[in-house]
Design an enzyme around this catalytic site. Structure first.
Site, PDB file in Angstrom:
ATOM      1  N   GLY A  48       0.878  -1.168   0.000  1.00 54.75           N
ATOM      2  CA  GLY A  48       0.000   0.000   0.000  1.00 54.75           C
ATOM      3  C   GLY A  48       0.904   1.203   0.000  1.00 54.75           C
ATOM      4  O   GLY A  48       1.839   1.276  -0.796  1.00 54.75           O
ATOM      5  N   GLU A  49       0.668   2.124   0.897  1.00 52.38           N
ATOM      6  CA  GLU A  49       1.507   3.315   1.011  1.00 52.38           C
ATOM      7  C   GLU A  49       2.031   3.354   2.442  1.00 52.38           C
ATOM      8  O   GLU A  49       1.251   3.524   3.381  1.00 52.38           O
ATOM      9  CB  GLU A  49       0.658   4.543   0.667  1.00 52.38           C
ATOM     10  CG  GLU A  49       1.419   5.836   0.632  1.00 52.38           C
ATOM     11  CD  GLU A  49       2.602   5.821  -0.323  1.00 52.38           C
ATOM     12  OE1 GLU A  49       2.471   5.302  -1.442  1.00 52.38           O
ATOM     13  OE2 GLU A  49       3.673   6.314   0.078  1.00 52.38           O
ATOM     14  N   SER A  50       3.345   3.198   2.588  1.00 59.53           N
ATOM     15  CA  SER A  50       3.895   3.027   3.942  1.00 59.53           C
ATOM     16  C   SER A  50       3.665   4.254   4.823  1.00 59.53           C
ATOM     17  O   SER A  50       3.418   4.115   6.027  1.00 59.53           O
ATOM     18  CB  SER A  50       5.384   2.692   3.870  1.00 59.53           C
ATOM     19  OG  SER A  50       6.096   3.704   3.184  1.00 59.53           O
ATOM     20  N   CYS A  80       6.124  -5.334   0.461  1.00 61.08           N
ATOM     21  CA  CYS A  80       6.274  -3.995  -0.123  1.00 61.08           C
ATOM     22  C   CYS A  80       6.172  -2.891   0.939  1.00 61.08           C
ATOM     23  O   CYS A  80       7.106  -2.724   1.722  1.00 61.08           O
ATOM     24  CB  CYS A  80       5.304  -3.817  -1.278  1.00 61.08           C
ATOM     25  SG  CYS A  80       5.855  -2.539  -2.417  1.00 61.08           S
ATOM     26  N   ARG A 112      12.982   3.361  -0.477  1.00 56.55           N
ATOM     27  CA  ARG A 112      11.642   3.379  -1.079  1.00 56.55           C
ATOM     28  C   ARG A 112      11.725   3.681  -2.574  1.00 56.55           C
ATOM     29  O   ARG A 112      12.611   4.385  -3.015  1.00 56.55           O
ATOM     30  CB  ARG A 112      10.774   4.444  -0.408  1.00 56.55           C
ATOM     31  CG  ARG A 112      10.383   4.101   1.012  1.00 56.55           C
ATOM     32  CD  ARG A 112       9.510   5.178   1.609  1.00 56.55           C
ATOM     33  NE  ARG A 112       8.253   5.318   0.888  1.00 56.55           N
ATOM     34  CZ  ARG A 112       7.435   6.353   1.041  1.00 56.55           C
ATOM     35  NH1 ARG A 112       7.743   7.335   1.868  1.00 56.55           N
ATOM     36  NH2 ARG A 112       6.308   6.413   0.361  1.00 56.55           N
ATOM     37  N   ILE A 140       5.647  -3.446  -7.548  1.00 60.06           N
ATOM     38  CA  ILE A 140       4.901  -2.214  -7.864  1.00 60.06           C
ATOM     39  C   ILE A 140       5.492  -1.068  -7.049  1.00 60.06           C
ATOM     40  O   ILE A 140       5.366  -1.050  -5.822  1.00 60.06           O
ATOM     41  CB  ILE A 140       3.394  -2.368  -7.537  1.00 60.06           C
ATOM     42  CG1 ILE A 140       2.797  -3.573  -8.264  1.00 60.06           C
ATOM     43  CG2 ILE A 140       2.645  -1.079  -7.888  1.00 60.06           C
ATOM     44  CD1 ILE A 140       1.417  -3.961  -7.777  1.00 60.06           C
ATOM     45  N   HIS A 176       4.782  -8.620  -4.242  1.00 62.45           N
ATOM     46  CA  HIS A 176       3.409  -8.863  -3.762  1.00 62.45           C
ATOM     47  C   HIS A 176       2.929 -10.263  -4.133  1.00 62.45           C
ATOM     48  O   HIS A 176       2.214 -10.410  -5.128  1.00 62.45           O
ATOM     49  CB  HIS A 176       2.452  -7.877  -4.455  1.00 62.45           C
ATOM     50  CG  HIS A 176       2.645  -6.454  -4.097  1.00 62.45           C
ATOM     51  ND1 HIS A 176       1.927  -5.826  -3.113  1.00 62.45           N
ATOM     52  CD2 HIS A 176       3.482  -5.521  -4.596  1.00 62.45           C
ATOM     53  CE1 HIS A 176       2.295  -4.571  -3.022  1.00 62.45           C
ATOM     54  NE2 HIS A 176       3.244  -4.359  -3.914  1.00 62.45           N
ATOM     55  N   GLU A 178       0.601 -11.780  -2.805  1.00 62.93           N
ATOM     56  CA  GLU A 178      -0.859 -11.813  -2.609  1.00 62.93           C
ATOM     57  C   GLU A 178      -1.620 -11.430  -3.879  1.00 62.93           C
ATOM     58  O   GLU A 178      -2.822 -11.649  -3.963  1.00 62.93           O
ATOM     59  CB  GLU A 178      -1.251 -10.895  -1.433  1.00 62.93           C
ATOM     60  CG  GLU A 178      -1.246  -9.396  -1.708  1.00 62.93           C
ATOM     61  CD  GLU A 178       0.147  -8.756  -1.669  1.00 62.93           C
ATOM     62  OE1 GLU A 178       1.157  -9.482  -1.607  1.00 62.93           O
ATOM     63  OE2 GLU A 178       0.207  -7.509  -1.722  1.00 62.93           O
TER      64      GLU A 178
HETATM   65  N1  GLN Z   1       6.002   2.872  -2.820  1.00 60.04           N
HETATM   66  C1  GLN Z   1       5.194   2.468  -1.696  1.00 60.04           C
HETATM   67  C2  GLN Z   1       5.730   3.027  -0.382  1.00 60.04           C
HETATM   68  O1  GLN Z   1       6.755   3.615  -0.389  1.00 60.04           O
HETATM   69  C3  GLN Z   1       5.120   0.962  -1.582  1.00 60.04           C
HETATM   70  C4  GLN Z   1       4.439   0.406  -2.804  1.00 60.04           C
HETATM   71  C5  GLN Z   1       3.684  -0.837  -2.567  1.00 60.04           C
HETATM   72  O2  GLN Z   1       3.397  -1.260  -1.429  1.00 60.04           O
HETATM   73  N2  GLN Z   1       3.272  -1.432  -3.654  1.00 60.04           N
HETATM   74  O3  GLN Z   1       5.109   2.873   0.615  1.00 60.04           O
END
Ligand code: GLN
Length: 193
Positions: A48-50, A80, A112, A140, A176, A178
């Site tokens: 997701g987005e950390s 990720c 990242r 991704i 990923h 999943e």
């Molecule tokens: N780029 C995202 C981050 O820095 C991670 C991307 C992902 O979980 N697919 O959190």
């Protein structure tokens, strides 16, 4: 009693992890609030987005309780953004240290968005130590690990950069699993319990 695997369900691809774990026969519980933490034996942190996940963990008063469980030895798998949250230090794509909040636990530095714009999403068949067949790995906007401490084992690399690491019962992948039908990483994690 069978172990209950929590899946952090505040942001990101948590439903896909729940589905993959259920396909492996695991008992799964979505972790959305602090009171969910006591009922789990292990945790999966999705992609997701950390930064968003970390902010939500702070807002929901879950960051410290989860850090405590990790320090007490709870097995955790992060994919990720989940990998980013598990690393003790985080840097940006240029290698500049980022002060963003994290859970920590893995003695490693993660970069990242490390694969750069042109190839920020790709798929590959990836040999992973401890898993018999190559894993179908989807990346991704993925991070990679730029430094590992002595207790950290590198399980897979892409272009010489670590993309799967393990420290004791903490497991993390830049990719990923999943999002694919390949449950080998989930089964490997369950074997650590
Ligand atoms: N780029 C995202 C981050 O820095 C991670 C991307 C992902 O979980 N697919 O959190």
């Amino acid at each position: 009693m069978a172990a209950t695997i929590g899946v952090l369900a505040v942001q990101g691809a948590f439903r896909e992890h729940c589905r993959a774990l259920s396909r492996c026969g695991a008992a799964v519980k979505e972790v959305r609030q602090c009171s969910d933490i006591a009922g789990i034996d292990a945790l999966v942190i999705p992609g997701g987005e950390s930064t968003a996940i970390a902010k939500l963990l702070i807002m929901l008063h879950m960051l410290e309780p989860l850090q405590q469980r990790i320090q007490q030895g709870m097995p955790v798998y992060g994919s990720c953004a989940g990998l980013i949250l598990l690393c003790n230090s985080i840097e940006d794509a240029e290698g500049k240290p980022l002060p963003q909040a994290r859970l920590g636990g893995i003695d490693a530095t993660v970069r990242r968005n490390a694969f750069g714009r042109q190839v920020d999403s790709f798929e590959t068949e990836l040999p992973v130590q401890g898993i018999a067949q190559p894993v179908h790995a989807v990346f991704i906007r993925a991070p990679f690990i730029v430094r590992t401490g002595t207790g950290v084992q590198v399980l897979a690399t892409v272009g010489g950069n670590a993309v799967a690491v393990q420290q004791g019962r903490l497991l993390a992948t830049s990719f990923h699993p999943e999002l694919t039908e390949d449950t080998s990483i989930h089964r490997y994690f369950l074997s650590l319990l």
